[in-house]
Design an enzyme around this catalytic site. Structure first.
Site, PDB file in Angstrom:
ATOM      1  N   GLU A 282      -9.688   5.791   7.175  1.00 11.41           N
ATOM      2  CA  GLU A 282      -8.251   6.022   7.107  1.00 11.41           C
ATOM      3  C   GLU A 282      -7.822   7.331   6.462  1.00 11.41           C
ATOM      4  OE1 GLU A 282      -5.946   1.964   6.690  1.00 11.41           O
ATOM      5  OE2 GLU A 282      -7.728   1.925   5.433  1.00 11.41           O
TER       6      GLU A 282
ATOM      7  N   ARG B 209       0.835  -1.213   0.000  1.00  3.33           N
ATOM      8  CA  ARG B 209       0.000   0.000   0.000  1.00  3.33           C
ATOM      9  C   ARG B 209       0.865   1.257   0.000  1.00  3.33           C
ATOM     10  NH1 ARG B 209      -5.402   1.654   0.648  1.00  3.33           N
ATOM     11  NH2 ARG B 209      -6.116  -0.502   0.640  1.00  3.33           N
TER      12      ARG B 209
END
Length: 755
Positions: A706, A304
């Protein structure tokens, strides 16, 4: 809108795993752990533990009936060390006693003889030694090497981000109940009930159907209970299985600090090239991730990072590589943002340094490089419904940021020992698990005879309001009051093979499954209502305010009456649905594909005031324009954004994790480890981007858990600008966090190395 858990929380009546009632005679388990960071185990002497009155049993790896392995992503994590230890605090034996205090004292008396070996705690050192969790990966587009020749400015540098403690209110805990036929029911404070169930079954040598894992709610998680809750649940389960007694484990705060991993520290080298207008023509970055001793979730976190190395910008020539380095620290793990923040910070550091060389504000470079609709990310995905520029322009206009910069310049000119700074942080964050197979969910829905509704799904409530949203979606589908809908605890017997509640996908995946299940039942009820009303066209039937309507007008059928008729006519009032996010794919042999369902965009301005005499600072305000699609619940989403921002600010400023030379955690309490409090929290102004939509999302909403954390990155650069206002020649080292101690040293460092 009334939040489902708010009243319970306010009254202290919410039940968490540690609050569950258990009978007298429940036992406690606690691990005896390694006292060194790396070594060969020569002998384990458990006899001293039995000298403590109240000790029932001590278990070692030899007592594991199944496989001594709890790693779900990579099979490199034993439950109990048997031959070697690879970090200080690694579990070696389990002491079961009548109370937790006895278990702790007895565990401390277990004697382990080691052959000590050299330990490594630094990622770059581990990289040079070839100590890797997995091989280096590289994402690229264009031709970076050829592009350097066309750049008018090239700057190089390095950047460092530190670890971060999760600091969930509820520490790690679990309680295991023995059942008949060697079965177990385990209540665990985990974000991943399915993974916990799988690990317990593996260690005990049981089929998964013999292990039930249930989660009522969590007192916070932030990623720290996605993988790391597993070990503690398995410890309780192993002891309960052997003794056929109820066994509980509950860590104290200092123990939780020491025995769990943190956000991954990263180091990186960067090189960025621009033309005279500020357009980024080429960017290269090499990331070194400090994974700790065990893989945990380090490889997907690293992945990520690679996906978010370009943040919200279009860069035609780009090359980013990353390697996960194995050190002898406790295994680092998932944390809100999951590797994205570390990568974004590096690019923002490169932009800040380039802006300094060009003699312009970093915002000029940020703005001219924002992603546009239809452009492609360097990993092949096209930017669709791209809101990067819209968020930027709305923030500039709504908050008058150019005028605010002029006011700050005037303030700084008029104040000798107090300076202000403002920095802007655009964000772009992809939503989906990057491991495509995890993007699936199931929901089981029942409509009871009295019209109330029960929803079971894989979403774990941990304060983010996911059950609030799922209950709301089901109530909207049925046209009934939200109080009629109950979202049950998360349980592996009702929902099998569930994905973790992580990656900001909890509402998207589980909410879609619940919505589809509700739609199945709704269609059956519509068909029944149409027949009951004389065979009218089913397309004319709607449910509104607990009433069956035809062409918008109420009929004689209420919700309760229709449900009763359905039961009497033997119409199914239950549904189970599987949902999988469509159109996701990624080819890791080419590092190209479409790994995300959509992206979340936003823009924030962070303003700080610096006391140049003492090095103290204040985060004055955070002003945000956020792309939330069409929010399901504005109050819930605002809470998530505000919490994420403060957590991001803490990571960039106050929160510094420190270990000594032996790998012992120094910051294992709230005196040594500072987190944001009410006095630290700034004024936060959140504006949702108007007219935003998101067809791939749950009822056109967007995930919100997030992305807001990354807004906090701007605080570092706002502080840099404030310091620069006091010392124009000062150069940042791009080593976060920027603690008050570091600020004070920066303010009064020697201006010349040889002075």
């Amino acid at each position: 809108m009334k939040l489902r858990d708010a009243e319970l929380h306010a009254q202290g009546a919410s039940q968490f795993t540690d609050d569950l009632l258990h009978p007298e005679g429940t036992l406690a388990v606690y691990p005896a752990v390694s006292s060194i960071a790396r070594g060969i185990i020569e002998k384990i002497d458990t006899e001293p533990a039995f000298a403590h009155v109240g000790v029932i049993a001590v278990f070692t790896a030899a007592d594991i009936p199944g496989v001594n392995q709890i790693g779900n992503f990579s099979a490199d994590e034993v439950l109990l060390a048997e031959k070697e230890v690879v970090y200080l605090g690694q579990p070696i034996a389990l002491v079961v006693a009548e109370t937790g205090e006895i278990a702790r004292q007895a565990a401390a008396s277990v004697v382990v003889d080691y052959q000590s070996l050299p330990a490594v705690f630094d990622a770059r050192t581990a990289d040079k030694m070839g100590l890797h969790i997995a091989p280096r990966r590289l994402f690229s587009c264009g031709d970076v090497e050829a592009a350097w020749a066309g750049c008018d400015l090239i700057v190089e540098g390095s950047a460092v981000t530190g670890a971060q403690e999760h600091m969930y209110l509820e520490t790690q805990n679990a309680i295991a109940y023995p059942l008949e036929n060697n079965g177990l029911r385990v209540f665990s404070a985990t974000q991943s009930p399915g993974g916990t169930q799988r690990s317990i079954a593996r260690v005990l040598g049981l089929p998964m159907h013999a292990v039930e894992v249930d989660v009522v709610r969590l007192g916070g998680g932030f990623g720290g209970k996605e993988e790391q809750a597993t070990a503690f649940a398995v410890m309780a389960a192993l002891a309960s299985h052997h003794l056929q007694r109820i066994v509980k484990i509950s860590l104290r705060r200092d123990e939780d600090y020491r025995l769990t991993g943190k956000r991954h520290p990263y180091e990186a080298d960067f090189k960025i090239g621009l033309d005279r207008s500020g357009k980024i023509l080429a960017y290269r970055a090499d990331f070194f991730q400090n994974a700790g001793a065990i893989a945990d979730l380090s490889p997907p976190i690293l992945e990520r990072s690679l996906f978010h190395a370009g943040n919200s910008y279009f860069i035609p020539n780009m090359q980013v590589s990353a390697v996960s380095c194995r050190t002898n620290l406790p295994p680092n793990t998932a944390f809100r943002g999951f590797g994205g923040p570390q990568a974004m910070y590096v690019l923002e550091s490169a932009i800040f340094k380039a802006a300094d060389k060009m003699g312009v504000d970093a915002s000029r470079i940020q703005e001219v490089n924002l992603l546009r609709e239809g452009q492609h990310f360097y990993y092949g995905m096209q930017a669709r419904r791209c809101m990067a520029t819209a968020c930027w322009r709305e923030a500039q206009s709504r908050f008058a940021l150019q005028q605010r910069q002029l006011e700050i310049d005037a303030f700084n000119a008029a104040h000798k020992l107090e300076k202000k700074g403002i920095a802007i942080m655009p964000i772009c964050f992809g939503i989906s698990f990057t491991s495509t197979f995890l993007n699936q969910a199931d929901a089981l829905l029942h409509v009871y005879g009295d019209g109330s509704v029960s929803v079971s799904c894989g979403a774990v409530e941990m304060g983010q309001g996911v059950k609030q949203k799922i209950g709301q979606v089901v109530s909207v589908v049925f046209g009934i009051d939200e109080q009629r809908v109950k979202v049950e605890s998360t349980n592996t017997t009702r929902i099998a093979n569930m994905s973790p509640t992580a990656a900001s996908t909890g509402a998207d995946l589980n909410g879609q499954a619940a919505r589809l299940a509700a739609l199945q039942i709704k269609q059956r009820l519509i068909d029944l209502a149409a027949a009951r009303l004389g065979g009218v066209d089913a397309s004319e039937i709607t449910f509104e305010r607990e009433q069956v309507c035809r062409q918008g007008q109420p009929t004689e059928l209420s919700w309760n009456r229709l449900v009763s008729l359905a039961y009497l006519s033997r119409t199914a009032l239950s549904a189970e649905v599987h949902y999988a996010t469509p159109e996701l794919f990624f080819d890791r042999t080419k590092e190209q594909g479409q790994p995300f369902a959509y992206h979340v965009y936003g823009c924030a301005a962070v303003e700080v005031t610096l006391d140049c005499l003492r090095g103290r600072y204040r985060i004055d305000s955070v002003k945000v324009v956020h792309d939330d699609g069409q929010p399901l619940d504005v109050m819930v989403d605002c809470g998530q954004i505000e919490g994420g921002i403060v957590q991001g600010l803490g990571w960039m400023t106050l929160e510094e994790v420190l270990f000594d030379d032996s790998g012992r955690l120094l910051t294992d309490n709230l005196t040594a480890y500072k987190i944001p409090d009410m006095h630290f929290a700034p004024d936060i102004d959140v504006h949702f981007l108007a007219s935003a939509t998101n067809p791939p999302g749950l009822m056109h909403s967007k995930a919100v858990g997030e992305p807001p954390l990354m807004y906090g990155i701007a605080a570092y650069f706002a502080l840099c600008k404030a310091i620069r206002a006091f010392i124009p020649a000062w150069q940042p080292d791009f080593r976060a966090p920027m603690t008050p101690e570091k600020v004070l040293l920066a303010l009064y460092q020697k201006q010349h190395p040889d002075a």
